[in-house]
Write an enzyme that holds these catalytic residues in place. Structure first.
Site, PDB file in Angstrom:
ATOM      1  N   HIS A  18      -7.452  -2.834  -0.860  1.00  0.00           N
ATOM      2  CA  HIS A  18      -6.184  -3.569  -0.997  1.00  0.00           C
ATOM      3  C   HIS A  18      -6.368  -4.786  -1.921  1.00  0.00           C
ATOM      4  O   HIS A  18      -5.544  -5.041  -2.798  1.00  0.00           O
ATOM      5  CB  HIS A  18      -5.722  -4.103   0.369  1.00  0.00           C
ATOM      6  CG  HIS A  18      -5.370  -3.053   1.374  1.00  0.00           C
ATOM      7  ND1 HIS A  18      -5.948  -2.989   2.615  1.00  0.00           N
ATOM      8  CD2 HIS A  18      -4.475  -2.039   1.333  1.00  0.00           C
ATOM      9  CE1 HIS A  18      -5.428  -1.989   3.307  1.00  0.00           C
ATOM     10  NE2 HIS A  18      -4.538  -1.377   2.536  1.00  0.00           N
ATOM     11  N   LYS A  42       4.267   1.310  16.084  1.00  0.00           N
ATOM     12  CA  LYS A  42       2.862   1.682  15.915  1.00  0.00           C
ATOM     13  C   LYS A  42       1.961   0.562  16.423  1.00  0.00           C
ATOM     14  O   LYS A  42       2.114  -0.587  16.010  1.00  0.00           O
ATOM     15  CB  LYS A  42       2.603   1.914  14.421  1.00  0.00           C
ATOM     16  CG  LYS A  42       1.316   2.627  14.114  1.00  0.00           C
ATOM     17  CD  LYS A  42       1.272   2.968  12.633  1.00  0.00           C
ATOM     18  CE  LYS A  42      -0.134   2.821  12.078  1.00  0.00           C
ATOM     19  NZ  LYS A  42      -0.170   2.884  10.628  1.00  0.00           N
ATOM     20  N   ARG A  91      -6.611   6.485  -4.371  1.00  0.00           N
ATOM     21  CA  ARG A  91      -8.040   6.774  -4.252  1.00  0.00           C
ATOM     22  C   ARG A  91      -8.384   8.161  -4.766  1.00  0.00           C
ATOM     23  O   ARG A  91      -9.496   8.428  -5.168  1.00  0.00           O
ATOM     24  CB  ARG A  91      -8.487   6.632  -2.796  1.00  0.00           C
ATOM     25  CG  ARG A  91      -8.577   5.195  -2.349  1.00  0.00           C
ATOM     26  CD  ARG A  91      -8.611   5.090  -0.867  1.00  0.00           C
ATOM     27  NE  ARG A  91      -7.389   5.618  -0.294  1.00  0.00           N
ATOM     28  CZ  ARG A  91      -6.944   5.323   0.919  1.00  0.00           C
ATOM     29  NH1 ARG A  91      -7.627   4.541   1.695  1.00  0.00           N
ATOM     30  NH2 ARG A  91      -5.814   5.818   1.353  1.00  0.00           N
ATOM     31  N   SER A 128      -8.387   1.510   5.687  1.00  0.00           N
ATOM     32  CA  SER A 128      -8.396   0.719   6.928  1.00  0.00           C
ATOM     33  C   SER A 128      -8.851   1.584   8.095  1.00  0.00           C
ATOM     34  O   SER A 128      -9.632   1.146   8.941  1.00  0.00           O
ATOM     35  CB  SER A 128      -7.001   0.164   7.217  1.00  0.00           C
ATOM     36  OG  SER A 128      -6.595  -0.703   6.196  1.00  0.00           O
TER      37      SER A 128
HETATM   38  O1  PNS Z   1      -0.817   0.791   4.445  1.00  0.00           O
HETATM   39  P1  PNS Z   1       0.116   1.948   4.635  1.00  0.00           P
HETATM   40  O2  PNS Z   1       0.378   2.181   6.120  1.00  0.00           O
HETATM   41  O3  PNS Z   1      -0.339   3.173   3.917  1.00  0.00           O
HETATM   42  O4  PNS Z   1       1.503   1.491   3.985  1.00  0.00           O
HETATM   43  C1  PNS Z   1       2.604   2.363   3.980  1.00  0.00           C
HETATM   44  C2  PNS Z   1       3.899   1.612   3.617  1.00  0.00           C
HETATM   45  C3  PNS Z   1       4.082   0.387   4.479  1.00  0.00           C
HETATM   46  C4  PNS Z   1       3.840   1.194   2.169  1.00  0.00           C
HETATM   47  C5  PNS Z   1       5.047   2.628   3.818  1.00  0.00           C
HETATM   48  O5  PNS Z   1       4.937   3.210   5.080  1.00  0.00           O
HETATM   49  C6  PNS Z   1       6.426   1.995   3.688  1.00  0.00           C
HETATM   50  O6  PNS Z   1       6.869   1.685   2.613  1.00  0.00           O
HETATM   51  N1  PNS Z   1       7.080   1.783   4.860  1.00  0.00           N
HETATM   52  C7  PNS Z   1       8.359   1.136   4.937  1.00  0.00           C
HETATM   53  C8  PNS Z   1       9.467   2.096   5.359  1.00  0.00           C
HETATM   54  C9  PNS Z   1      10.038   2.830   4.154  1.00  0.00           C
HETATM   55  O7  PNS Z   1      10.480   2.244   3.194  1.00  0.00           O
HETATM   56  N2  PNS Z   1       9.999   4.166   4.234  1.00  0.00           N
HETATM   57  C10 PNS Z   1      10.477   5.035   3.192  1.00  0.00           C
HETATM   58  C11 PNS Z   1       9.381   5.296   2.193  1.00  0.00           C
HETATM   59  S1  PNS Z   1       9.923   6.296   0.851  1.00  0.00           S
END
Ligand code: PNS
Length: 160
Positions: A18, A42, A91, A128
Site C-alpha cells: 500500500h 466485516k 500484484r 494484508s
Molecule cells: O483493501 P481492499 O479490501 O482490497 O479494498 C477494496 C475497496 C475498499 C477498494 C473496495 O472494496 C471498495 O471500493 N469498496 C467500497 C464499496 C464500493 O464502492 N463498491 C463497488 C465497487 S465497484
C-alpha cells in the site's frame, strides 16, 4: 490545474505494498487522499480507528497526503471530494480480473478513472491477509510492513 487521487482500501493493516502505491502517486499528484473503508459488516483484525492511526503514522513523512474514512460507494466519496481518479496497485493476474471489473464499474457509475500501478518487486508477494496469516503462525513479517505495523500486529496477537 491541481490534480488529486484517491488510494482506497481496507488497510487491515497497511502494508509496504500500500505504502509503495501511496509514495509513488504522491510524486505524481498534487494531493493524495488515502481512503480507509468503514466496513461494519466485516470484522477485521484492527478497528477503524487503529487502521486509520497506522496509515497516518506510515504516511506522516509525505507531504500533501491525507487520510480519511469512507462508507458506502467509493465513487460517492470521490464525488464528495471532487476527485476523479483512483490509484490501485496490481500484484499480478490474480488481482487483475476483479480490479478490472471494479474499475469499469466505477467509471460507469461514477465517471471515476482507475490508474493501475504495477507492484514493485518487493511488494509482489505482500497482502494484508498473508501478512496476518504469517504473523499468526510465527513467521517473519518485518520485510512486508512498516515497523510500527509489525509491532501493532505482534501486540494484537499477544493480546489474543
Ligand atoms: O483493501 P481492499 O479490501 O482490497 O479494498 C477494496 C475497496 C475498499 C477498494 C473496495 O472494496 C471498495 O471500493 N469498496 C467500497 C464499496 C464500493 O464502492 N463498491 C463497488 C465497487 S465497484
Amino acid at each position: 490545474m491541481s490534480t488529486a487521487v484517491v488510494v482506497p482500501g481496507s488497510f487491515d493493516p497497511i502494508t509496504n505494498g500500500h505504502l509503495d502505491v501511496v509514495e509513488r502517486v504522491a510524486r505524481r499528484f498534487d494531493h493524495v487522499v488515502v481512503a480507509v473503508l468503514v466496513n461494519p459488516g466485516k470484522h477485521g483484525m484492527f478497528t477503524l480507528e487503529e487502521r486509520i492511526d497506522l496509515v497516518e503514522t506510515c504516511v506522516d513523512h509525505l507531504d500533501d497526503v491525507e487520510v480519511d474514512a469512507f462508507e458506502g460507494l467509493l465513487v460517492d466519496f470521490c464525488r464528495d471530494r471532487g476527485i476523479g481518479c483512483i490509484a490501485k496497485g496490481l500484484r499480478g493476474v490474480g488481482d487483475f480480473d476483479y480490479e478490472l471489473q471494479m474499475a469499469r464499474m466505477n467509471t460507469r457509475i461514477g465517471d471515476v478513472e482507475t490508474l493501475f500501478l504495477p507492484a514493485s518487486p518487493d511488494a509482489v508477494h505482500v497482502s494484508s491477509s498473508l501478512v496476518k496469516e504469517v504473523a499468526r503462525l510465527g513467521g517473519t513479517i518485518e520485510h512486508a510492513v512498516p515497523e510500527v505495523v509489525a509491532r501493532a500486529l505482534h501486540d494484537k496477537l499477544a493480546d489474543g
